[in-house]
Design a protein around this motif. Structure first.
Motif, PDB file in Angstrom:
ATOM      1  N   LEU A 125      36.552  22.331  22.072  1.00  0.00           N
ATOM      2  CA  LEU A 125      35.182  21.821  21.930  1.00  0.00           C
ATOM      3  C   LEU A 125      35.106  20.682  20.924  1.00  0.00           C
ATOM      4  O   LEU A 125      34.305  19.786  21.057  1.00  0.00           O
ATOM      5  CB  LEU A 125      34.224  22.948  21.513  1.00  0.00           C
ATOM      6  CG  LEU A 125      33.711  23.824  22.658  1.00  0.00           C
ATOM      7  CD1 LEU A 125      32.928  25.009  22.120  1.00  0.00           C
ATOM      8  CD2 LEU A 125      32.849  23.037  23.634  1.00  0.00           C
ATOM      9  N   CYS A 126      35.952  20.718  19.906  1.00  0.00           N
ATOM     10  CA  CYS A 126      35.833  19.675  18.888  1.00  0.00           C
ATOM     11  C   CYS A 126      36.887  18.595  19.038  1.00  0.00           C
ATOM     12  O   CYS A 126      36.900  17.631  18.292  1.00  0.00           O
ATOM     13  CB  CYS A 126      35.880  20.272  17.490  1.00  0.00           C
ATOM     14  SG  CYS A 126      37.493  20.896  16.999  1.00  0.00           S
ATOM     15  N   HIS A 127      37.773  18.745  20.032  1.00  0.00           N
ATOM     16  CA  HIS A 127      38.844  17.761  20.187  1.00  0.00           C
ATOM     17  C   HIS A 127      38.407  16.627  21.086  1.00  0.00           C
ATOM     18  O   HIS A 127      37.725  16.828  22.079  1.00  0.00           O
ATOM     19  CB  HIS A 127      40.068  18.446  20.788  1.00  0.00           C
ATOM     20  CG  HIS A 127      41.172  17.493  21.113  1.00  0.00           C
ATOM     21  ND1 HIS A 127      42.046  17.043  20.158  1.00  0.00           N
ATOM     22  CD2 HIS A 127      41.522  16.884  22.268  1.00  0.00           C
ATOM     23  CE1 HIS A 127      42.899  16.203  20.714  1.00  0.00           C
ATOM     24  NE2 HIS A 127      42.601  16.087  21.998  1.00  0.00           N
ATOM     25  N   VAL A 184      40.117  17.716  13.822  1.00  0.00           N
ATOM     26  CA  VAL A 184      39.670  18.367  12.595  1.00  0.00           C
ATOM     27  C   VAL A 184      39.833  19.880  12.629  1.00  0.00           C
ATOM     28  O   VAL A 184      39.757  20.535  11.596  1.00  0.00           O
ATOM     29  CB  VAL A 184      38.187  18.054  12.281  1.00  0.00           C
ATOM     30  CG1 VAL A 184      38.033  16.625  11.820  1.00  0.00           C
ATOM     31  CG2 VAL A 184      37.315  18.347  13.478  1.00  0.00           C
ATOM     32  N   GLY A 185      40.005  20.432  13.803  1.00  0.00           N
ATOM     33  CA  GLY A 185      40.159  21.885  13.878  1.00  0.00           C
ATOM     34  C   GLY A 185      38.905  22.643  13.493  1.00  0.00           C
ATOM     35  O   GLY A 185      38.973  23.621  12.752  1.00  0.00           O
ATOM     36  N   ALA A 186      37.759  22.199  13.985  1.00  0.00           N
ATOM     37  CA  ALA A 186      36.507  22.823  13.561  1.00  0.00           C
ATOM     38  C   ALA A 186      36.086  24.002  14.419  1.00  0.00           C
ATOM     39  O   ALA A 186      35.533  24.961  13.914  1.00  0.00           O
ATOM     40  CB  ALA A 186      35.379  21.779  13.550  1.00  0.00           C
ATOM     41  N   CYS A 187      36.357  23.947  15.718  1.00  0.00           N
ATOM     42  CA  CYS A 187      35.754  24.957  16.594  1.00  0.00           C
ATOM     43  C   CYS A 187      36.642  26.181  16.786  1.00  0.00           C
ATOM     44  O   CYS A 187      36.152  27.241  17.154  1.00  0.00           O
ATOM     45  CB  CYS A 187      35.398  24.345  17.944  1.00  0.00           C
ATOM     46  SG  CYS A 187      36.823  24.001  18.993  1.00  0.00           S
ATOM     47  N   ARG A 188      37.925  26.059  16.567  1.00  0.00           N
ATOM     48  CA  ARG A 188      38.922  27.132  16.693  1.00  0.00           C
ATOM     49  C   ARG A 188      39.091  27.651  18.117  1.00  0.00           C
ATOM     50  O   ARG A 188      39.720  28.672  18.352  1.00  0.00           O
ATOM     51  CB  ARG A 188      38.613  28.346  15.784  1.00  0.00           C
ATOM     52  CG  ARG A 188      38.234  28.050  14.381  1.00  0.00           C
ATOM     53  CD  ARG A 188      39.089  27.049  13.703  1.00  0.00           C
ATOM     54  NE  ARG A 188      40.377  27.523  13.200  1.00  0.00           N
ATOM     55  CZ  ARG A 188      41.263  26.743  12.590  1.00  0.00           C
ATOM     56  NH1 ARG A 188      40.990  25.462  12.417  1.00  0.00           N
ATOM     57  NH2 ARG A 188      42.412  27.227  12.178  1.00  0.00           N
ATOM     58  N   LEU A 189      38.543  26.930  19.082  1.00  0.00           N
ATOM     59  CA  LEU A 189      38.623  27.415  20.446  1.00  0.00           C
ATOM     60  C   LEU A 189      40.012  27.203  21.043  1.00  0.00           C
ATOM     61  O   LEU A 189      40.430  27.885  21.975  1.00  0.00           O
ATOM     62  CB  LEU A 189      37.605  26.653  21.293  1.00  0.00           C
ATOM     63  CG  LEU A 189      37.099  27.462  22.449  1.00  0.00           C
ATOM     64  CD1 LEU A 189      36.271  28.609  21.918  1.00  0.00           C
ATOM     65  CD2 LEU A 189      36.272  26.590  23.356  1.00  0.00           C
ATOM     66  N   CYS A 190      40.723  26.240  20.490  1.00  0.00           N
ATOM     67  CA  CYS A 190      42.008  25.855  21.061  1.00  0.00           C
ATOM     68  C   CYS A 190      43.133  26.742  20.526  1.00  0.00           C
ATOM     69  O   CYS A 190      44.293  26.357  20.561  1.00  0.00           O
ATOM     70  CB  CYS A 190      42.288  24.404  20.739  1.00  0.00           C
ATOM     71  SG  CYS A 190      42.488  24.138  18.973  1.00  0.00           S
ATOM     72  N   LEU A 191      42.787  27.928  20.017  1.00  0.00           N
ATOM     73  CA  LEU A 191      43.792  28.819  19.444  1.00  0.00           C
ATOM     74  C   LEU A 191      44.935  29.094  20.410  1.00  0.00           C
ATOM     75  O   LEU A 191      44.727  29.248  21.611  1.00  0.00           O
ATOM     76  CB  LEU A 191      43.142  30.169  19.102  1.00  0.00           C
ATOM     77  CG  LEU A 191      42.148  30.170  17.951  1.00  0.00           C
ATOM     78  CD1 LEU A 191      41.636  31.590  17.739  1.00  0.00           C
ATOM     79  CD2 LEU A 191      42.786  29.628  16.688  1.00  0.00           C
ATOM     80  N   SER A 203      45.561  24.740  18.053  1.00  0.00           N
ATOM     81  CA  SER A 203      46.624  23.883  18.588  1.00  0.00           C
ATOM     82  C   SER A 203      46.330  22.404  18.400  1.00  0.00           C
ATOM     83  O   SER A 203      47.236  21.590  18.420  1.00  0.00           O
ATOM     84  CB  SER A 203      46.843  24.181  20.066  1.00  0.00           C
ATOM     85  OG  SER A 203      45.651  23.929  20.787  1.00  0.00           O
ATOM     86  N   CYS A 204      45.054  22.030  18.197  1.00  0.00           N
ATOM     87  CA  CYS A 204      44.755  20.599  18.084  1.00  0.00           C
ATOM     88  C   CYS A 204      45.200  20.039  16.745  1.00  0.00           C
ATOM     89  O   CYS A 204      45.402  18.844  16.612  1.00  0.00           O
ATOM     90  CB  CYS A 204      43.276  20.335  18.314  1.00  0.00           C
ATOM     91  SG  CYS A 204      42.201  21.005  17.043  1.00  0.00           S
ATOM     92  N   VAL A 205      45.338  20.888  15.737  1.00  0.00           N
ATOM     93  CA  VAL A 205      45.731  20.384  14.425  1.00  0.00           C
ATOM     94  C   VAL A 205      47.124  20.867  13.998  1.00  0.00           C
ATOM     95  O   VAL A 205      47.552  20.587  12.894  1.00  0.00           O
ATOM     96  CB  VAL A 205      44.704  20.767  13.327  1.00  0.00           C
ATOM     97  CG1 VAL A 205      43.456  19.915  13.449  1.00  0.00           C
ATOM     98  CG2 VAL A 205      44.358  22.236  13.390  1.00  0.00           C
TER      99      VAL A 205
END
Ligand code: SF4
Ligand code: SF4
Ligand code: SF4
Ligand code: FES
Ligand code: FES
Lengths: 162, 888
Positions: free
Chosen positions: B35-37, B44-51, B63-65
């Motif tokens: 969501l934040c990528h 920035v790793g704000a939403c944590r959805l990409c875990l 995973s984005c950060v």
């Protein structure tokens, strides 16, 4: 009676100028102003941003993020009551309630004579003294209503005076 | 560098070191919800959805950060991960308002999509919605921050992409949200309404304020913005054949990446206003009335041929358009030259600097034309001269601001006004209008004195440096200060900033429309040669072209002295070549440019004028004079999309199609040729301009049939080597440069580039009757004369008044205050405006935005060709100001 200082623009400018061009120095600069004036006047956001090559929105973001920085003038004495877990368990809530009544202020408020500001914080890091509070930079622990009254008296607030 | 190998979901993959796990997965077709990528934003790793989960360490990470490291065994969809993701979404939904169901984002809301994919329906949590109130006072953007999930994309778009800084996070914890300074509404902040944040917002927190339609469009098609020379890639959403929404293209290799400006995003109402022309009109008994295509075209063909027979080819002129496609401009000038035998062809870009940019053609033989904006972000230093791209070509300004703020590239700005780029610059040279040539030669003289110039470059690629050096050593710097108003110290500091660096020059309308434009161009080319700032990456000349196909129209030969491929008509060999190409005898007579067309019409020598996609009555100086000149014509055809001041005077009006209603290609300021496809059908009987021209070719019995766009493209790529890539019909390609200059030759063959003489400075004479100097320039809400942008409902709602900006000193002297009505007069005419005080303006200067009030500011300047140098000089004029009450 101590009013918030009228903004001394020259003093403010001098502080800003000291850090001109130093993008990394935003926080020290803000602390400097906070300490000198007791708060950071809203009108200084744009000049600070300009001096540090930052966006005004970024400067505002930083000021509003840190509890130690304030856009509103605060009282001469800033009372911070701990609302952390340890203090809560030891009756921090009733200390806060008592304090509110004593100084006649709600959380975040400043007395009209700019003597006191009442704030709460998550944990003062003095859990062994719970329930704890700070007035400006001084810690007070193992609080009880009589102790609060006597501390306030030290700062010139007589019991019952609203 | 060695690749890293790891396993994702059982698949062995490899990636470059430093690649995030997310990107490594995406590159290998493995999808991870985010969501934040965004590919254009710093993660920035704000939403944590990409875990994701690392099987070896058991670690769960965003995973984005997290960079991929060797031998990781990653699972993106394990039961643990799924559970975490579902919980994150549940928490977000608990924070979300119930109005979700009726949200206009609808199925485009990424949060809702992901929730649906993960099967999150009932969240089973105590809802804690976040009421913030709706902000919708401005006509562009609606903010409903109760739907904000704090992904920070809007803030990063605003800081990293468009570099405006209107918003940032404020407060923390539950109260945290993106806010403007002092929490003002957007219209009272620095926001430029570029809408980039809206395009990136994954939820309904930010949405486009739609004037016409609510909901998701039925169709989406890609096209190119029809406004300025940046040529942004757009996605246009349509419902029932009407464009209802515009967004930046999702593609990555576009000039605008994910950004747009307010015009491209919000100002396309002109496409579907009632003023659109929907059927051919023919003047009968004094009035324009609808006619059949065949009748109208027959009339045009017969009258043009008839007038040519009676009065000769010089009695007919063709005014083409820098807004029409390459294909259309090619056919247009071919009709003029081949069928009617005249070189009287020009296009609307005459007024925005074609004659001045043509100096590079003469001196560099058209070398160094391909100049990607992206090079600016890798330059050693950037020198912006006479340009305010934050208003005129906003997306180009994003590049400059990013170069300065993100990459720390020194930026120097020379402009009489404190433009929006000045806060991003290392040095601002506030010079007097029209004095750029003196400032530039002054800098060259200082560098020469210091002995700091690129000796290798000079000896390898140029000729005449000794003579130039002599000129420079006798050049008087005191004279420079007198003319420019820049003191010696400032000039030295400017020289310090460029010394030893390769310069990327960014040249705007301050030069391109200036009376000393050619002098400035010459001085600038000398400085570029002396510093070795030409030929190669990160140096050279970037021209900010105002109209989206200004470059293409010229390349196609829609200019009196150029044949297609920007080849000079005066060159016998080139003319012979085109005579063979077209199997016709070409007139060697130089044709009339726009101004000379009007002058010849005034004299009665010009009998017929064919106007395609231009509105000279609004865009040229002295509208009354233009109107009188056009009345003299025996026959005028106007082909346009909108009913304009000019179509009202026509004998035949042919309804054309807007860029979104046809295919074709445009060439942007960088030299990027961008092909586009039709998004919706033209209204009523309107036809693409190329089709209209093709039909006319047939009516005039030209043997070749232009029945499809491909046929025109094929002819262009066949005959114009610079455009040989056009035929492949790729979405984008670049012009193929060809230059005889040694500098632009791979093998180092060819001619040297000559230094030109240094012109002595001369102070401008002042004029007691008109003591102030008015600078005319654009505001971002309009383009050019505003024929199209003035139709925007949003712009009307925004109630901009186009005030005249006056310095504090002058307003005090004239006893003017904000809001006063004033009369501004020049030697040629006068206009009324409201006063706006501008503390950044220097005394003696006023600023008048063009396009407002039917572009009546054109009454202040004179339609004249300035000297042999052929500069239009429409940038500035001398005026006086009087308060309206004092006049009554
Ligand atoms: S407004 Fe939209 S883009 Fe901005 S932080 Fe909120 S959800 Fe993200
Ligand atoms: S519209 Fe553009 S300028 Fe305004 S806040 Fe959004 S990104 Fe920034
Ligand atoms: S910068 Fe120019 S091309 Fe891009 S959206 Fe704005 S007007 Fe259109
Ligand atoms: S909880 Fe009160 S001081 Fe830590
Ligand atoms: S996409 Fe990685 S944390 Fe938001």
């Amino acid at each position: 009676m101590a009013k918030p200082k009228d903004i001394d623009w020259r003093e403010l400018e001098a502080i800003i100028d000291k850090h001109r061009g130093e993008t990394w120095a935003l926080i020290p600069l803000l602390q400097d102003i906070q300490e000198t004036l007791g708060y950071i006047p809203e009108e200084s956001i744009e000049p600070i941003a300009e001096a540090l090559n930052l966006f005004a929105s970024q400067v505002q973001g930083v000021i509003s993020f840190y509890a130690g920085l304030s856009l509103k003038p605060k009282g001469k004495y800033v009372i911070r009551i701990c609302r952390g877990t340890a203090c809560h368990v030891k009756g921090g809530r009733s200390i806060l309630r008592f304090m509110k009544k004593e100084v006649g202020l709600d959380e975040g408020e400043t007395s009209p004579d700019y003597q006191f500001t009442l704030e709460t914080v998550a944990c003062l890091g003095a859990c062994f003294l719970a329930p704890a509070m700070m007035v400006n930079r001084t810690y007070f622990g193992k609080l009880s209503p009589p102790k609060v009254t006597s501390i306030l008296a030290e700062y010139g607030k007589k019991k019952g005076e609203g | 560098m060695e690749e890293i190998s790891l396993t994702i979901n059982g698949k062995n993959i490899s990636c470059a070191p430093g690649t995030s796990i997310l990107n490594a997965a995406l590159q290998n077709g493995i999808k991870i919800p985010t969501l934040c990528h965004h590919p254009n934003l710093e993660p920035v790793g704000a939403c944590r959805l990409c875990l994701v989960e690392d099987e070896k360490s058991g670690r769960i990470m965003a995973s984005c950060v997290t960079p991929a490291s060797p031998n990781m065994v990653i699972h993106t969809d394990s039961p643990t991960i799924k559970e975490h993701r579902i919980n994150i979404i549940r928490l977000m939904m608990a924070n979300h308002p119930e109005s979700c169901i009726v949200c206009s984002q609808g199925n485009r809301c990424e949060l809702r999509q992901i929730a649906a994919e993960l099967g999150v329906g009932q969240i089973g949590l105590y809802p804690m919605p976040h009421y913030t109130g709706l902000e919708a006072a401005n006509p562009f953007i609606i903010r409903d921050l109760s739907k904000c999930i704090l992904c920070g994309k809007c803030i990063r778009a605003d800081h990293e992409l468009v570099v405006v800084g209107a918003i940032d996070y404020t407060l923390r914890g539950f109260k945290s949200r993106p806010a403007t300074v002092h929490e003002m509404p957007l219209e009272k902040s620095d926001c430029t309404f570029c809408g980039t944040c809206v395009s990136l917002c994954p939820t309904g927190a930010l949405s486009l304020k739609n004037t016409r339609y609510v909901g998701s469009p039925q169709n989406e098609s890609s096209t190119i913005c029809g406004f300025c020379g940046v040529g942004c890639s757009l996605v246009m959403g349509s419902v029932d054949g009407q464009i209802v929404e515009v967004n930046p293209s999702h593609k990555q290799d576009t000039v605008n990446r994910s950004t747009l400006c307010v015009r491209g995003h919000f100002i396309h109402d002109f496409l579907s206003v009632p003023e659109r022309l929907t059927s051919p009109l023919v003047r009968t008994d004094g009035d324009l009335s609808p006619a059949a295509w065949d009748e109208a075209l027959e009339l045009v063909a017969q009258r043009l041929i008839g007038i040519r027979r009676k009065n000769g080819p010089q009695s007919i002129a063709f005014l083409g358009s820098s807004k029409c496609s390459n294909e259309e401009n090619y056919l247009f000038q071919k009709m003029a030259r081949v069928i009617l035998g005249t070189n009287n062809v020009d296009n609307g870009s005459y007024g925005s600097g074609r004659t001045i940019t043509s100096r590079i053609n003469e001196r560099l033989d058209a070398g160094g034309r391909v100049k990607p904006l992206a090079e600016l972000e890798r330059a050693e230093m950037i020198f912006v001269i006479g340009a305010n791209p934050a208003e005129s070509l906003p997306v180009a300004s994003y590049y400059l601001k990013r170069a300065s703020r993100m990459n720390g590239i020194p930026l120097m700005v020379a402009d009489p006004r404190k433009t929006a780029l000045v806060p991003f610059s290392s040095l601002w040279l506030p010079l007097a209008p029209n004095s750029d040539y003196a400032m530039i030669s002054g800098l060259a003289a200082i560098l020469y004195k210091r002995g700091s110039y690129d000796k290798d470059f000079i000896s390898q690629f140029t000729e005449g440096f000794d003579r130039y050096g002599e000129d420079l050593s006798s050049f008087k710097l005191e004279g420079v200060s007198r003319v420019t108003g820049l003191d010696g110290e400032l000039m030295e500091r400017a020289a310090d900033l460029i010394e030893g660096k390769k310069i990327a020059f960014v040249i705007g309308h301050g030069i391109l429309q200036q009376r000393h434009g050619i002098l400035s161009m010459d001085a600038l080319l000398n400085l570029a040669l002396m510093t070795g700032s030409l030929g190669g990456e990160g140096k050279g000349l970037h021209f900010l072209t105002m109209e989206n196909n200004q470059m293409g129209a010229w390349d196609m030969g829609t200019a009196p002295d150029f044949l297609p491929g920007r080849k000079s008509l005066h060159n016998d060999l080139i003319r012979k070549n085109w005579e063979q190409n077209w199997e016709v005898k070409l007139s060697p007579d130089p044709g009339l440019n726009t101004i000379r067309m009007i002058e010849e019409a005034e004299k009665g020598n010009l009998k017929a004028l064919y106007v395609m996609g231009e509105n000279p009555l609004r865009s040229l100086p002295q509208p009354e004079r233009i109107s009188n000149a056009l009345k003299n014509l025996e026959f005028m055809v106007v082909q346009d999309i909108l009913a304009t001041e000019t179509t009202l005077m026509a004998d035949v009006v042919l309804p054309g199609a807007a860029f979104s209603e046809k295919g074709g290609s445009f060439t942007n300021m960088e030299g990027r040729i961008q092909s586009f496809e039709q998004a919706v059908a033209p209204p009523g009987e309107a036809k693409p301009d190329w089709e209209i021209l093709g039909l006319l070719f047939a009516k005039m019995r030209y043997p070749k049939r232009y029945s499809s766009l491909d046929k025109i493209k094929a002819e262009i790529s066949d005959l114009v080597p610079v455009y040989s890539a056009l035929e492949r019909n790729e979405e984008q390609t670049w012009i193929k440069e060809s230059s005889n200059s040694r500098l632009f030759h791979l093998q180092g063959e060819g001619e040297p580039i000559h230094f030109s003489p240094v012109i002595k400075t001369e102070p401008e004479r002042s004029d007691e009757d008109y003591p102030l100097r008015a600078i005319l320039g654009s505001l971002r809400y309009h383009l050019g004369s505003g024929t199209r942008t003035a139709h925007s409902v949003r712009i009307k709602d925004f109630a901009l008044k186009g005030e005249v900006e006056i310095s504090l000193e002058d307003s005090a002297a004239l006893k003017l205050k904000e809001g006063d009505q004033v009369r501004i007069s020049s030697a040629h005419g006068s206009i009324s405006r409201e006063v706006m005080l501008n503390p950044d303006l220097r005394p003696g200067l006023i600023f008048i935005p063009v396009a407002f009030h039917n572009n009546d500011v054109m009454n202040l300047i004179e339609l004249t060709q300035l000297g042999e140098a052929n500069s239009p000089g429409w940038k500035e004029c001398r005026v006086r100001i009087q308060k309206v009450e004092d006049l009554c």
